[in-house]
Scaffold this motif. Structure first.
Motif, PDB file in Angstrom:
ATOM      1  N   ASN A   1       0.831  -1.204   0.000  1.00 41.99           N
ATOM      2  CA  ASN A   1       0.000   0.000   0.000  1.00 41.99           C
ATOM      3  C   ASN A   1       0.865   1.253   0.000  1.00 41.99           C
ATOM      4  OD1 ASN A   1      -2.322   1.614   0.114  1.00 41.99           O
ATOM      5  ND2 ASN A   1      -3.313   0.254   1.584  1.00 41.99           N
ATOM      6  N   ASN A   2       0.240   2.368  -0.354  1.00 49.42           N
ATOM      7  CA  ASN A   2       0.962   3.636  -0.421  1.00 49.42           C
ATOM      8  C   ASN A   2       0.888   4.388   0.899  1.00 49.42           C
ATOM      9  OD1 ASN A   2      -1.963   4.247  -1.344  1.00 49.42           O
ATOM     10  ND2 ASN A   2      -1.154   6.278  -0.916  1.00 49.42           N
TER      11      ASN A   2
ATOM     12  N   THR B   1       1.730  10.887  -0.724  1.00 50.08           N
ATOM     13  CA  THR B   1       2.794  10.584  -1.687  1.00 50.08           C
ATOM     14  C   THR B   1       2.181  10.238  -3.042  1.00 50.08           C
ATOM     15  OG1 THR B   1       2.941   8.253  -0.965  1.00 50.08           O
ATOM     16  CG2 THR B   1       4.345   9.846   0.161  1.00 50.08           C
ATOM     17  N   THR B   2       2.059   8.964  -3.377  1.00 52.57           N
ATOM     18  CA  THR B   2       1.652   8.576  -4.730  1.00 52.57           C
ATOM     19  C   THR B   2       0.148   8.531  -4.938  1.00 52.57           C
ATOM     20  OG1 THR B   2       1.790   6.267  -4.052  1.00 52.57           O
ATOM     21  CG2 THR B   2       3.725   7.209  -5.123  1.00 52.57           C
TER      22      THR B   2
ATOM     23  N   ARG C   1      -7.192   2.726   0.648  1.00 52.22           N
ATOM     24  CA  ARG C   1      -5.912   3.087   0.025  1.00 52.22           C
ATOM     25  C   ARG C   1      -5.245   4.158   0.877  1.00 52.22           C
ATOM     26  NH1 ARG C   1      -6.118   0.178  -4.382  1.00 52.22           N
ATOM     27  NH2 ARG C   1      -8.181  -0.241  -5.256  1.00 52.22           N
TER      28      ARG C   1
ATOM     29  N   SER D   1       0.431   6.147   8.193  1.00 51.16           N
ATOM     30  CA  SER D   1       1.448   6.696   7.286  1.00 51.16           C
ATOM     31  C   SER D   1       2.395   7.651   7.994  1.00 51.16           C
ATOM     32  CB  SER D   1       0.773   7.431   6.120  1.00 51.16           C
ATOM     33  OG  SER D   1       0.118   6.545   5.255  1.00 51.16           O
TER      34      SER D   1
ATOM     35  N   HIS E   1       5.521   0.351  -4.013  1.00 52.49           N
ATOM     36  CA  HIS E   1       4.329  -0.373  -3.569  1.00 52.49           C
ATOM     37  C   HIS E   1       3.404  -0.734  -4.729  1.00 52.49           C
ATOM     38  CE1 HIS E   1       1.443   2.950  -4.191  1.00 52.49           C
ATOM     39  NE2 HIS E   1       2.481   3.723  -3.941  1.00 52.49           N
TER      40      HIS E   1
ATOM     41  N   ASN F   1      -2.540   0.218  -5.953  1.00 55.64           N
ATOM     42  CA  ASN F   1      -3.293   1.255  -6.656  1.00 55.64           C
ATOM     43  C   ASN F   1      -3.383   1.020  -8.159  1.00 55.64           C
ATOM     44  OD1 ASN F   1      -3.620   2.452  -4.199  1.00 55.64           O
ATOM     45  ND2 ASN F   1      -2.161   4.107  -4.543  1.00 55.64           N
TER      46      ASN F   1
ATOM     47  N   PHE G   1       8.805   7.878  -4.045  1.00 55.10           N
ATOM     48  CA  PHE G   1       7.658   7.053  -3.671  1.00 55.10           C
ATOM     49  C   PHE G   1       7.026   6.591  -4.977  1.00 55.10           C
ATOM     50  CE2 PHE G   1       8.625   9.705  -0.119  1.00 55.10           C
ATOM     51  CZ  PHE G   1       8.400   8.911   0.993  1.00 55.10           C
TER      52      PHE G   1
ATOM     53  N   SER H   1       4.432   3.940  -7.208  1.00 53.80           N
ATOM     54  CA  SER H   1       3.333   2.991  -7.378  1.00 53.80           C
ATOM     55  C   SER H   1       3.652   2.142  -8.599  1.00 53.80           C
ATOM     56  CB  SER H   1       2.006   3.734  -7.567  1.00 53.80           C
ATOM     57  OG  SER H   1       0.942   2.826  -7.744  1.00 53.80           O
TER      58      SER H   1
END
Length: 719
Positions: free
Chosen positions: A190-191, A195-196, A206, A211, A229, A232, A245, A247
């Motif tokens: 996961n994010n 960030t992303t 999500r 965090s 990560h 997403n 960072f 995705s």
């Protein structure tokens, strides 16, 4: 096709060639002075949806990735190998992932970080254990490894898709403190918020709820280069806090259109680490193109210019452990790597956190509200339920609300109506949490606040085997709740459970034990606040005292207190077994952290554990039993010079291998057991052999030798 007379009890031998020609399978695969890696994510095998690509298409995409990037040093998957809630289709989905992705990394080491669809729902047993078996992970789903001087860490979300639990975080803190001199890549599913991802998109599903804690930890280590990560399904690269960072896109699953009208293509993230930085590029396998440079989608590649610890000559290493092992706890660990060292490192660390559970004051919470009919209310580490409520999704919550700190239970219509607090969450209590030790005493404590009083509390304690079998249950007498604050404690005397069929009965068994608590409230004629919930070993306090870890009969111990931030390290003689039983002992907080590291790794064995006997390796029965033919894959580390090696075994349940790098003049393999009368063998070789004595027939093509070998037989290959 070459044919040779079968030689009884002969040995499969590949003599080391004096000169190397053609393709090299070992050192030199990657380019010098750079680490080349590729990440795929979110394959979602088994999902029945128009957005899900066919198995054939996914296979072609993986093949195209390896054609485009033939000299990778590392191949990674950041989770959601298969879709969740597949029922009887789960096993075939795991097979498809194993066959299509995990077993197709070619010569590169492969590592897997479980995703929420893989690890959260224990629909057919302990999901965390199953992920370890699927991905050849030695013990817990968090672990770390070094490739070419770069340190990588797996950080899964074990109990909820948007939460990294304290066991994982505490082990991560230990790992980072031990590797502060290395450049680090953090891998997760996961994010991190801010960030992303779009923090307003599918909030509660999500973006990690904790965090901020993780970002603060990242800030404390300037040697961390990136957080990479899945989850997403999009290709996003953001620079923040001096890091990247990332995705990692999608190789399956839903196709998001937030960033582009045409959606996101199937592919993944290609990255290179040099001595002067990290470069990340979004790659479309559908188009065989980079998204920004070749497809006109700006911002899909990024470079972080920073000095790194990249070194072509740095040895490969692998580390595993536990972030909160209990006094008396036992566990089985499996070995999927071999090392040229005679010893391995063991680190013990102390903790002042004597709580077995987490989130004791209910500070960590999330609410998913992106669909009016598909809502969730989650206070991490717990379930709050009434009858069959909640299902996975609900439209409304008429039973409780979050206070931060604490939770408030609503008034019920009838005195007989009950609302229960479960620790841990019900779906985890049967197979996964909280790991406990039999024949010991525990204390479950609650702090309650009531305006009028008059409510009643019935406490229930249940012990389960890791396979979900109820081993023991105790119901405590109901207690009346008085007005104002009430502090209640329940002593749980867990029996020895000697007939439970667990590791505490026989160390030949892997099965552990869980303790789950349920606080069942009735007579809720007025609201009630639960401000704190705890589960501890009876008498636990202070810091870890007199820690001892027993690993396969060998002991690491330290007298006196083991204070936080001052770990103790010792070298132990390398064990020979493919499976080891670990037992912890400690006083004080009755909890400890431990960390085992194998250095100078020369081989990774996937889908089956391996025992290291020095000049020869013994490959045991597969732990990944889902792949077709129970395929076993063996790959060399970057510094392993062998250009001829056993690469694949199929339908084999035990074999011995004599690699060239272990001082053997000839490469040998012997099949000891198989599913049937024989097993299939693939040997990577840059030269066609002159002869293969042993199997009835053999074939050399595309840089490999293929043949079938009878059980109990050896064969010889002459180069």
């Amino acid at each position: 096709m070459e044919r040779r007379k079968f030689i009884k009890n002969s040995t499969l031998v590949i003599a080391a060639a004096p000169f190397l020609k053609g393709k090299v399978y070992g050192k030199g695969l990657g380019s010098p002075n750079v680490l080349k890696g590729f990440i795929v994510s979110d394959a979602h095998f088994g999902w029945r949806n128009d957005q899900q690509p066919s198995l054939e298409v996914q296979g072609k995409m993986i093949a195209r990735i390896h054609e485009r990037f033939p000299d990778l040093d590392l191949f990674l998957d950041t989770g959601d190998a298969h879709h969740g809630s597949l029922g009887p289709m789960l096993n075939s989905a795991r097979r498809d992932w194993s066959d299509t992705i995990a077993n197709q990394s070619n010569h590169a080491p492969f590592y897997y970080v479980p995703g929420n669809h893989d690890i959260i729902n224990p629909v057919d047993g302990d999901a965390e254990l199953r992920c370890c078996q699927l991905g050849s992970i030695s013990y817990r789903p968090y672990y770390s490894f070094d490739i070419k001087g770069i340190h990588f860490v797996s950080i899964p979300e074990l109990e909820h898709p948007v939460y990294v639990n304290k066991e994982t975080l505490d082990w991560l803190r230990l790992d980072l403190s031990l590797n502060r001199e290395k450049s680090i890549i953090l891998l997760s599913h996961n994010n991190l918020k801010g960030t992303t991802g779009d923090d307003n998109f599918m909030l509660g599903y999500r973006g990690l709820a904790n965090s901020e804690d993780i970002i603060n930890l990242i800030k404390a280590y300037p040697n961390i280069l990136a957080w990479m990560h899945g989850h997403n399904h999009d290709y996003v690269i953001k620079k923040s806090h001096g890091r990247l960072f990332v995705s990692n896109g999608r190789i399956g699953g839903f196709n998001p259109s937030r960033n582009s009208e045409e959606g996101e293509p199937l592919g993944g993230m290609y990255f290179e680490i040099s001595r002067t930085g990290l470069k990340v590029q979004s790659y479309s396998a559908e188009h065989n193109a980079f998204l920004d440079e070749d497809m006109g989608r700006p911002g899909r590649s990024r470079t972080l210019r920073i000095g790194t610890t990249l070194s072509d000559t740095a040895p490969m290493s692998y580390a595993f452990g536990h972030g909160g092992f209990l006094d008396g706890q036992k566990a089985a660990v499996y070995n999927y790597h071999t090392s040229t060292d005679d010893s391995f490192s063991v680190v013990l660390a102390g903790t002042t956190d004597f709580l077995i559970n987490e989130n004791s004051e209910f500070l960590d919470y999330t609410h998913r509200n992106d669909n009016p009919s598909r809502r969730q209310w989650n206070v991490f580490g717990y379930d709050i339920s009434s009858g069959t409520w909640p299902q996975y999704f609900e439209e409304k919550n008429e039973f409780w609300r979050w206070l931060s700190p604490g939770v408030l239970l609503y008034k019920r219509k009838a005195s007989k109506d009950t609302t229960s607090l479960h620790l841990p969450a019900q779906k985890h209590g049967k197979e996964m949490y909280f790991r406990t030790v039999p024949n010991q005493s525990y204390t479950c404590g609650l702090i309650l606040l009531s305006g009028k009083g008059g409510q009643q509390l019935e406490m229930l304690a249940r012990a389960y085997s890791q396979k979900g079998k109820l081993l023991w249950e105790k119901r405590f007498p109901s207690r009346d709740i008085k007005p104002g604050e009430s502090k209640m404690a329940f002593q749980v005397d867990l029996p020895d459970l000697s007939e439970g069929g667990t590791i505490y009965d026989s160390e030949k068994v892997d099965t552990e034990i869980q303790l789950a608590m349920e606080a069942r409230f009735s007579c809720l004629d007025s609201e009630l606040i639960i401000s704190r919930a705890t589960l501890t070993r009876k008498g636990a306090s202070g810091t870890t005292e007199d820690p001892k870890l027993i690993i396969g009969g060998k002991v690491v111990s330290k007298e006196g207190p083991l204070v936080l931030g001052d770990p103790f390290e010792k070298k132990l003689k390398k064990p020979k077994g493919s499976r080891l039983v670990i037992e912890g002992q400690c006083g004080g907080s009755r909890r400890m952290l431990w960390y085992c590291r194998q250095d100078n790794i020369d081989w990774q064995v996937r889908n089956a554990p391996v025992a290291d006997h020095g000049t020869w390796l013994e490959v045991d029965a597969p732990t990944n039993t889902w792949s077709t033919g129970k395929e076993i894959v063996i790959v060399p580390a970057a510094n392993t010079l062998d250009t001829h090696y056993v690469h694949r075994l199929k339908n084999v349940t035990r074999a011995r291998v004599w690699p060239l790098n272990r001082g053997n003049k000839e490469l040998s393999v012997e099949i000891h057991a198989a599913d049937g009368d024989s097993g299939a063998v693939e040997i990577r070789s840059d030269q066609k052999p002159e002869a293969v004595n042993g199997p009835a027939q053999w074939e050399y093509r595309d840089g490999a030798i293929y043949f079938t070998l009878s059980t109990g037989k050896r064969a010889t290959v002459i180069i």
